[in-house]
Scaffold this motif. Structure first.
Motif, PDB file in Angstrom:
ATOM      1  N   MET A  51       0.849  -1.262  -0.177  1.00  0.00           N
ATOM      2  CA  MET A  51       0.009  -0.027   0.002  1.00  0.00           C
ATOM      3  C   MET A  51       1.034   1.205  -0.073  1.00  0.00           C
ATOM      4  O   MET A  51       0.818   2.294  -0.637  1.00  0.00           O
ATOM      5  N   LYS A  52       1.793   1.341   0.737  1.00  0.00           N
ATOM      6  CA  LYS A  52       2.746   2.414   0.988  1.00  0.00           C
ATOM      7  C   LYS A  52       3.614   2.656  -0.231  1.00  0.00           C
ATOM      8  O   LYS A  52       4.174   4.018  -0.592  1.00  0.00           O
ATOM      9  N   HIS A  53       4.135   1.435  -0.633  1.00  0.00           N
ATOM     10  CA  HIS A  53       5.078   1.487  -1.874  1.00  0.00           C
ATOM     11  C   HIS A  53       4.720   1.661  -3.324  1.00  0.00           C
ATOM     12  O   HIS A  53       5.433   1.665  -4.251  1.00  0.00           O
ATOM     13  N   VAL A  54       3.398   0.873  -3.328  1.00  0.00           N
ATOM     14  CA  VAL A  54       3.021   0.840  -4.734  1.00  0.00           C
ATOM     15  C   VAL A  54       1.720   1.404  -4.726  1.00  0.00           C
ATOM     16  O   VAL A  54       1.403   2.429  -5.831  1.00  0.00           O
ATOM     17  N   HIS A  55       0.603   1.240  -4.267  1.00  0.00           N
ATOM     18  CA  HIS A  55      -0.724   1.471  -4.438  1.00  0.00           C
ATOM     19  C   HIS A  55      -0.978   3.287  -4.204  1.00  0.00           C
ATOM     20  O   HIS A  55      -1.604   3.799  -5.100  1.00  0.00           O
ATOM     21  N   LEU A  56      -0.423   3.522  -3.129  1.00  0.00           N
ATOM     22  CA  LEU A  56      -0.913   5.001  -2.788  1.00  0.00           C
ATOM     23  C   LEU A  56      -0.174   5.804  -3.621  1.00  0.00           C
ATOM     24  O   LEU A  56      -0.463   6.830  -4.018  1.00  0.00           O
ATOM     25  N   PRO A  57       1.317   5.470  -3.693  1.00  0.00           N
ATOM     26  CA  PRO A  57       1.967   6.495  -4.984  1.00  0.00           C
ATOM     27  C   PRO A  57       1.234   6.593  -6.033  1.00  0.00           C
ATOM     28  O   PRO A  57       1.341   7.553  -7.025  1.00  0.00           O
ATOM     29  N   LYS A  58       0.744   5.372  -6.715  1.00  0.00           N
ATOM     30  CA  LYS A  58       0.348   5.335  -8.011  1.00  0.00           C
ATOM     31  C   LYS A  58      -0.943   6.277  -8.057  1.00  0.00           C
ATOM     32  O   LYS A  58      -1.066   7.225  -9.017  1.00  0.00           O
ATOM     33  N   LEU A  59      -1.823   6.119  -6.929  1.00  0.00           N
ATOM     34  CA  LEU A  59      -3.066   6.953  -6.920  1.00  0.00           C
ATOM     35  C   LEU A  59      -2.620   8.292  -6.813  1.00  0.00           C
ATOM     36  O   LEU A  59      -3.342   9.257  -7.349  1.00  0.00           O
ATOM     37  N   ASP A  60      -1.533   8.663  -5.952  1.00  0.00           N
ATOM     38  CA  ASP A  60      -1.251   9.896  -5.768  1.00  0.00           C
ATOM     39  C   ASP A  60      -0.586  10.431  -7.236  1.00  0.00           C
ATOM     40  O   ASP A  60      -1.059  11.691  -7.497  1.00  0.00           O
ATOM     41  N   ASP A  61       0.197   9.813  -7.862  1.00  0.00           N
ATOM     42  CA  ASP A  61       0.859  10.251  -9.220  1.00  0.00           C
ATOM     43  C   ASP A  61      -0.334  10.699 -10.186  1.00  0.00           C
ATOM     44  O   ASP A  61      -0.173  11.714 -10.785  1.00  0.00           O
TER      45      ASP A  61
END
Length: 102
Positions: A51-61
Motif C-alpha cells: 500500500m505504502k510503496h505501490v498503491h498509494l503512490p500510484k493513485l497520488d501520481d
C-alpha cells in the motif's frame, strides 16, 4: 481535460486501490485516516508495504488522492472528480460483478 481512461482503469486495476477510491467516494469528509483499516489480506505486513510503496503512490501520481505517509491519512486528490463518475457507476452496480470487486 479529463483523466485518460487508461489511467482510470490502471488506478482501478488492483483491489487495494479500488478499496481506497471507494472508501473516499463514500467518506462524508472525503478522507480516510489509517490505511490499515482497508486491508484484509493474509499477509498484513506485506499488504501495508505494498500500500505504502505501490498503491498509494500510484493513485497520488495520477492525482486521484493525496496522502500523508507519516499519518497514513488519505484525501481526495485534485483529479478525484474525474474518476468519481466511474467509481459511482461501478459501486452502484456492485451486484453485477463477481466477488473480488472490493
Amino acid at each position: 481535460m479529463g483523466a485518460d481512461f487508461d489511467e482510470m482503469l490502471d488506478a482501478l486495476g488492483a483491489i487495494q486501490r479500488r478499496r481506497v477510491l471507494v472508501a473516499l467516494l463514500e467518506s462524508p469528509d472525503h478522507s480516510i485516516h489509517g490505511i490499515t483499516e482497508l486491508e484484509t489480506g493474509t499477509e498484513f505486513g506485506e499488504d501495508i508495504v505494498a500500500m505504502k510503496h505501490v498503491h498509494l503512490p500510484k493513485l497520488d501520481d495520477y492525482g486521484f488522492i493525496r496522502w500523508n505517509e507519516e499519518s497514513h491519512a488519505v484525501w481526495r486528490g485534485e483529479r478525484f472528480d474525474e474518476i468519481e463518475p466511474l467509481l459511482e457507476l461501478l459501486d452502484e452496480n456492485v451486484d453485477e460483478f463477481s466477488n473480488g470487486w472490493l
